[in-house]
Design a protein around this motif. Structure first.
Motif: not given
Length: 314
Positions: A194-201
């Motif tokens: 259940g991996l969730n990738v979190l990102a910003d600009f």
């Protein structure tokens, strides 16, 4: 003060209700290529199919949509309509980190200004996409409504774009396999846990992963804490939540954002057809304003590392 309009491209995901509300009279339509080979101009109002139908159709192993920049005749048509009415044009468009749209629209604008030498057209590289571009356009439209001049709004856009942040999850790793961004091995084991990738600009206008967390509960905790440490004056902001076939997750995240930050307004919507072709199903993210992104996201990564360490220690 000259009369001017704000005309984005179809990557902005500003549906008709928002365009009408903020007096954004048009948008330039890029091209969408369908899996069967035919193409259409992008429709960000979902008049021919729903967002759910669009993202559900991507589930097949080889089913992909592709996009192309707006055709020259489309840009000319949308711009010339307003130039003939004696209006100047500010056109914030999709990030140059993702598309050649800025270059193409700029070239057409130069040719049109030869035909209409008394008029002005400024194309702005937004360094953003989807509802982050929507947020930038709405902010510019509000400045215009408040009486800001053409030059003042252009200057505002060039600085304000660096303040728009993204924080959310991407959980359909197998779509990323199809587009070559993740290996099958990583997608398989990432999905298993259940991996969730979190990102910003980052400062170049790319969405850069800064964390990976197992499970939506921990991922949403990290999202809220990260926003808390990077947002500025939330009660005065219009914030967006954009999702691609993650309606329930978007509702849950919206509840948490409202409870924690009480923004002036929170708008929840779908990632549109233009950006959705590359993003695919699985995105659920908050778009908001804070301090400009640091070089290499060094500051932001340090903030997220501390948040993740605290979450994992509990």
């Amino acid at each position: 003060m000259s009369d001017y309009v704000i005309i984005p491209d179809s990557s902005c995901d500003l549906t008709k209700d928002l365009r009408d509300r903020f007096d954004i009279p048009d948008y330039i339509r890029g091209v969408l290529y369908f899996p069967d080979g035919h193409s259409e101009l992008a429709d960000i109002d979902w008049t021919k199919m729903s967002a759910k139908e669009y993202y559900d159709s991507m589930k097949g192993r080889n089913v992909l949509y592709k996009t192309a920049c707006p055709p020259g005749e489309e840009i000319i048509e949308k711009f010339e309509k307003h130039l003939k009415e004696g209006k100047d044009i500010i056109s914030p468009v999709l990030s140059t980190a993702l598309s050649a749209t800025y270059n193409d629209v700029t070239q057409v604008a130069k040719e049109l200004m030869k035909k209409y030498p008394e008029r002005r057209i400024v194309v702005v590289d937004s360094l953003r996409y989807s509802t982050s571009l929507a947020l930038l356009c709405i902010s510019a439209a509000i400045k215009r409504q408040e009486g800001a001049s053409f030059d003042e709004v252009v200057s505002y856009l060039e600085t304000e774009k660096y303040r728009i942040h993204q924080m959310g999850t991407m959980d359909d790793l197998f779509f990323l396999v199809k587009t070559g961004r993740v290996s099958n091995f990583k997608a398989f084991f990432g999905s298993m846990v259940g991996l969730n990738v979190l990102a910003d600009f980052n400062e170049k206008g790319l969405s850069e992963p800064i964390a990976r967390l197992k499970g939506k509960k921990d991922a949403f905790k990290a999202i809220i804490e990260y926003i808390d440490k990077t947002i500025e004056n939330p009660s005065e902001q219009i914030m967006f939540i954009a999702h691609s076939n993650r309606e329930e997750a978007a509702k849950l995240l919206a509840e948490q954002v409202k409870e924690r930050f009480n923004p002036k307004e929170l708008i929840v919507g779908d990632v549109g057809v233009s950006c959705g072709a590359s993003i695919g199903p699985g995105l659920c993210a908050v778009f908001y304003k804070g301090a400009p992104a640091s070089a290499g996201l060094e500051k932001e990564k340090a903030i997220m590392d501390e948040i993740c360490a605290q979450i994992k220690s509990k």
